[in-house]
Write a protein that holds these residues in place. Sequence first.
Motif, PDB file in Angstrom:
ATOM      1  N   GLN A  37      57.240 -59.240 138.607  1.00  0.00           N
ATOM      2  CA  GLN A  37      57.676 -60.612 138.402  1.00  0.00           C
ATOM      3  C   GLN A  37      56.592 -61.643 138.732  1.00  0.00           C
ATOM      4  O   GLN A  37      56.454 -62.654 138.047  1.00  0.00           O
ATOM      5  N   GLY A  38      55.836 -61.395 139.776  1.00  0.00           N
ATOM      6  CA  GLY A  38      54.763 -62.327 140.126  1.00  0.00           C
ATOM      7  C   GLY A  38      53.728 -62.449 139.024  1.00  0.00           C
ATOM      8  O   GLY A  38      53.258 -63.548 138.703  1.00  0.00           O
ATOM      9  N   ASP A  39      53.385 -61.336 138.410  1.00  0.00           N
ATOM     10  CA  ASP A  39      52.392 -61.370 137.339  1.00  0.00           C
ATOM     11  C   ASP A  39      52.992 -61.833 136.019  1.00  0.00           C
ATOM     12  O   ASP A  39      52.261 -62.259 135.123  1.00  0.00           O
ATOM     13  N   MET A  40      54.303 -61.764 135.874  1.00  0.00           N
ATOM     14  CA  MET A  40      54.945 -62.423 134.745  1.00  0.00           C
ATOM     15  C   MET A  40      54.735 -63.931 134.852  1.00  0.00           C
ATOM     16  O   MET A  40      54.479 -64.615 133.848  1.00  0.00           O
ATOM     17  N   LEU A  41      54.858 -64.463 136.060  1.00  0.00           N
ATOM     18  CA  LEU A  41      54.585 -65.880 136.295  1.00  0.00           C
ATOM     19  C   LEU A  41      53.148 -66.214 135.910  1.00  0.00           C
ATOM     20  O   LEU A  41      52.887 -67.204 135.227  1.00  0.00           O
ATOM     21  N   MET A  42      52.208 -65.383 136.355  1.00  0.00           N
ATOM     22  CA  MET A  42      50.795 -65.607 136.047  1.00  0.00           C
ATOM     23  C   MET A  42      50.540 -65.578 134.548  1.00  0.00           C
ATOM     24  O   MET A  42      49.857 -66.452 133.997  1.00  0.00           O
ATOM     25  N   ILE A 100      54.710 -51.516 138.424  1.00  0.00           N
ATOM     26  CA  ILE A 100      53.421 -51.788 139.074  1.00  0.00           C
ATOM     27  C   ILE A 100      52.289 -51.638 138.066  1.00  0.00           C
ATOM     28  O   ILE A 100      51.341 -52.437 138.037  1.00  0.00           O
ATOM     29  N   SER A 101      52.384 -50.625 137.214  1.00  0.00           N
ATOM     30  CA  SER A 101      51.376 -50.429 136.163  1.00  0.00           C
ATOM     31  C   SER A 101      51.367 -51.613 135.197  1.00  0.00           C
ATOM     32  O   SER A 101      50.303 -52.082 134.781  1.00  0.00           O
ATOM     33  N   ILE A 102      52.555 -52.087 134.844  1.00  0.00           N
ATOM     34  CA  ILE A 102      52.651 -53.258 133.970  1.00  0.00           C
ATOM     35  C   ILE A 102      51.988 -54.462 134.623  1.00  0.00           C
ATOM     36  O   ILE A 102      51.288 -55.244 133.963  1.00  0.00           O
ATOM     37  N   SER A 103      52.195 -54.600 135.921  1.00  0.00           N
ATOM     38  CA  SER A 103      51.573 -55.697 136.662  1.00  0.00           C
ATOM     39  C   SER A 103      50.058 -55.634 136.570  1.00  0.00           C
ATOM     40  O   SER A 103      49.385 -56.646 136.322  1.00  0.00           O
ATOM     41  N   MET A 104      49.505 -54.436 136.738  1.00  0.00           N
ATOM     42  CA  MET A 104      48.055 -54.265 136.648  1.00  0.00           C
ATOM     43  C   MET A 104      47.547 -54.548 135.231  1.00  0.00           C
ATOM     44  O   MET A 104      46.487 -55.153 135.039  1.00  0.00           O
ATOM     45  N   ILE A 105      48.325 -54.120 134.245  1.00  0.00           N
ATOM     46  CA  ILE A 105      47.951 -54.364 132.847  1.00  0.00           C
ATOM     47  C   ILE A 105      47.911 -55.867 132.565  1.00  0.00           C
ATOM     48  O   ILE A 105      46.989 -56.371 131.919  1.00  0.00           O
ATOM     49  N   LEU A 106      48.918 -56.590 133.042  1.00  0.00           N
ATOM     50  CA  LEU A 106      48.962 -58.034 132.837  1.00  0.00           C
ATOM     51  C   LEU A 106      47.763 -58.714 133.493  1.00  0.00           C
ATOM     52  O   LEU A 106      47.144 -59.620 132.911  1.00  0.00           O
ATOM     53  N   GLN A 107      47.430 -58.299 134.701  1.00  0.00           N
ATOM     54  CA  GLN A 107      46.296 -58.892 135.407  1.00  0.00           C
ATOM     55  C   GLN A 107      44.985 -58.656 134.660  1.00  0.00           C
ATOM     56  O   GLN A 107      44.196 -59.586 134.442  1.00  0.00           O
ATOM     57  N   ASN A 108      44.762 -57.413 134.290  1.00  0.00           N
ATOM     58  CA  ASN A 108      43.486 -57.077 133.658  1.00  0.00           C
ATOM     59  C   ASN A 108      43.371 -57.623 132.238  1.00  0.00           C
ATOM     60  O   ASN A 108      42.289 -58.057 131.822  1.00  0.00           O
ATOM     61  N   ALA A 219      50.352 -62.929 142.538  1.00  0.00           N
ATOM     62  CA  ALA A 219      50.498 -61.851 143.518  1.00  0.00           C
ATOM     63  C   ALA A 219      51.240 -62.311 144.767  1.00  0.00           C
ATOM     64  O   ALA A 219      52.273 -61.744 145.143  1.00  0.00           O
ATOM     65  N   MET A 220      50.723 -63.352 145.427  1.00  0.00           N
ATOM     66  CA  MET A 220      51.359 -63.823 146.658  1.00  0.00           C
ATOM     67  C   MET A 220      52.693 -64.488 146.377  1.00  0.00           C
ATOM     68  O   MET A 220      53.645 -64.340 147.148  1.00  0.00           O
ATOM     69  N   ILE A 221      52.795 -65.227 145.269  1.00  0.00           N
ATOM     70  CA  ILE A 221      54.074 -65.848 144.918  1.00  0.00           C
ATOM     71  C   ILE A 221      55.140 -64.776 144.712  1.00  0.00           C
ATOM     72  O   ILE A 221      56.270 -64.891 145.189  1.00  0.00           O
ATOM     73  N   GLY A 222      54.779 -63.711 143.998  1.00  0.00           N
ATOM     74  CA  GLY A 222      55.719 -62.626 143.767  1.00  0.00           C
ATOM     75  C   GLY A 222      56.170 -61.957 145.051  1.00  0.00           C
ATOM     76  O   GLY A 222      57.348 -61.636 145.223  1.00  0.00           O
ATOM     77  N   GLN A 223      55.230 -61.766 145.977  1.00  0.00           N
ATOM     78  CA  GLN A 223      55.568 -61.119 147.245  1.00  0.00           C
ATOM     79  C   GLN A 223      56.511 -61.984 148.073  1.00  0.00           C
ATOM     80  O   GLN A 223      57.480 -61.485 148.658  1.00  0.00           O
TER      81      GLN A 223
END
Length: 289
Positions: A37-42, A100-108, A219-223
């Motif tokens: 969810q945090g990386d969805m925001l990003m 978690i993998s989706i989160s990493m994919i979104l970031q990269n 990252a921090m917002i999601g946490q």
Amino acid sequence: MVIRLIIGALMIGSVYGVVGIGYGLIYKASGLMSLAQGDMLMFGAFLGITFYKYLQLPFIIALLLTMIIMFMLGMFIERVMVTKLIEKGAQTVYIILCTISISMILQNSSMLTWGSNVLQFPAIFNSASVKIFGVSVAPENLLVLGVGIIIMVALQLFLTKTKFGISMRAAAQDEVAASALGINVPLTKGTAWGIASMLAGAIGVVVGPVFGVYMSMGAMIGQKAFAGAVVGGYGNMFGAIIGGVFFGFLETFVSAYLTSNYKDFITFGILIIVMILMPKGIFNEEVME
């Protein structure tokens, strides 16, 4: 000083609350947990700045386009990835690893597309500040707070007053009974993931002008949103809001009157204490079986 701190706390607390609602919505609808969810925001923030800054679209159009894309992304993740894993007999832990993998994919993918530098979101309003009780406040901060409140109210009305929203709640409570009544349970699950993604993306667009847009912003917002959802009672919508606002006030006033160096230490320390003393959260939310 206090007025400015309260407005800032409500602003960041509403961000945590909206993202936390997404966590709870996914959990209530499917009994699963998403850590993306945090990386969805990003990702939503990057889409928003692309539409608004680079394509020169009006802000409201940029926001709506981002919400539509993020909704489809959330549904795609649930329908194509999560559902397929469940059909293959994957355990819950593998679903979490998938998110978690989706989160990493979104970031990269964001770093490859937009770079690793902080992108400055253009000003949305002509005025640099507005006066509230004699205190100058950036209008972008008020926009974040306003959008957060609108999202929370609109979601509550959707879940309680619309036929599809009530169907989603029914499917979350008992899938077998809901299916027997003709409710399309797979659709309600996919919609829940889509709405959670859409909410995160929307709040990402409006928070972009406040913090800037960069790869690790979610990252921090999601946490902290997750922490707020846990403190409120994981899966409880009102609990996510209360927990998010609680952490918003906590970190704002700790930073102002103690130190900003240890605000995260204090925030997550309190989370541990709450988990020990009140494992079901403030609203005593029962764990779904």
